[in-house]
Enzyme design. Structure first.
Site: not given
Ligand code: GUN
Length: 302
Positions: A54, A98, A121
């Site tokens: 990311k 996350q 998100d």
């Molecule tokens: N953990 C796995 N996929 C995601 C996601 O799309 N966003 C977040 N914040 N955590 C994750």
């Protein structure tokens, strides 16, 4: 018949180039770039690799990016205080915590503490509500469904009046994509059915689908005879079914399989997404788009 492949890897490149160009223009005109912070708690290897990607992608498109790594035993109160700090930071447009979080932290409480206008998100209840209302209310569609819709649109598949069948009812994929496809507007206006583990005749529903979106987490769940000839099949499943040694690196890598029997399905479908290289690459791409949108909302450009 062999289906047209909808390749997330290619669409990702197009979208990231579009974002990079827009970031340049905004920087020239307004003197700011989008800011994204990713908060990582602990050292879960999968989470580390997601967050690293990311941040790398954010850097590539010209964002200000911060990776804020916290110890696995950070208290809930300290994590909430950290989120509050970024909520108040004017240079930050997107905050991503996350998941999963360690067990001593209430995930819901943490997600709800993020300013909904920085919730790139799209997990905050305010953004879930905005998505449900649709139209101009929508700020940040959750990244995976947002990516799915974008793939369907960019592949040129007609959604208006189409029978869309969504397999799976999760909060992250099934429910939001169903909600998005049923809204008024481009890339939507569909007739939507959600099917799940308690559905009586899964096959019968799937057979009606002009667009079949499968997010069940069951390898090869969808059989070729469940697919309407010419349908668009979007496979969200990423199932680890074993390990192999990578020819490129010589390291052990997971063997991934989707929720659809791809080899057989591609002979019947009109369009299909591969696994890997289909929906997967779209999630981080749309996170970048949501972060750019967040700055554009703030600047009154949207
Ligand atoms: N953990 C796995 N996929 C995601 C996601 O799309 N966003 C977040 N914040 N955590 C994750």
């Amino acid at each position: 018949m062999t289906a047209t492949l909808i390749k997330g890897t290619e669409i990702r490149e197009q979208i990231l180039e579009e974002i990079t160009e827009e970031v340049k223009q905004i920087k020239e005109k307004h003197g700011v770039v989008p800011g994204l912070v990713t908060i990582l708690v602990g050292e879960n290897p999968a989470s580390i690799s997601y967050v690293t990607l990311k941040i790398k992608t954010a850097h590539r498109v010209g964002f200000k990016e911060i990776q804020d790594s916290q110890s696995v035993d950070i208290s809930e109160a300290d994590l909430l205080a950290l989120i509050d700090k970024y909520n108040k930071d004017d240079s930050i447009n997107g905050i991503l915590v996350q998941l999963p979080l360690p067990k001593h932290i209430d995930e819901k409480k943490v997600l709800n503490a993020i300013d909904p206008d920085k919730d790139v998100d799209g997990f905050h209840p305010v953004n879930v509500g905005r998505l449900m209302i649709g139209g101009k209310e929508v700020k940040f569609p959750p990244c995976t469904p947002f990516g799915i819709q974008e793939m369907i649109v960019r592949a040129g598949v007609e959604t208006s009046g189409a029978e869309v069948v969504v397999v799976g009812r999760s909060n992250i994929v099934g429910k939001p994509i169903a909600n998005m496809m049923v809204q008024k507007g481009p890339g939507a206006n569909a007739t939507v059915t959600i099917v799940h583990t308690r559905t009586k005749d899964l096959a019968a529903h799937c057979k009606r689908a002009d667009i079949l979106i499968v997010a069940a987490g069951v390898p090869d769940l969808v059989k070729p005879e469940w697919i309407k000839p010419g349908a668009c099949v979007i496979d969200v499943g990423v199932n680890r079914v074993g390990e192999k040694v990578s020819e490129k690196t010589g390291k052990k890598v997971a063997i991934l399989k989707g929720d659809v029997d791809f080899d057989a399905a591609k002979e019947i479908a009109g369009y299909i997404t591969p696994v890997p290289g289909g929906v997967g690459p779209m999630t981080i791409t749309m996170l970048m788009l949501n972060t750019l949108k967040s700055l554009k909302f703030k600047l009154g450009l949207m």
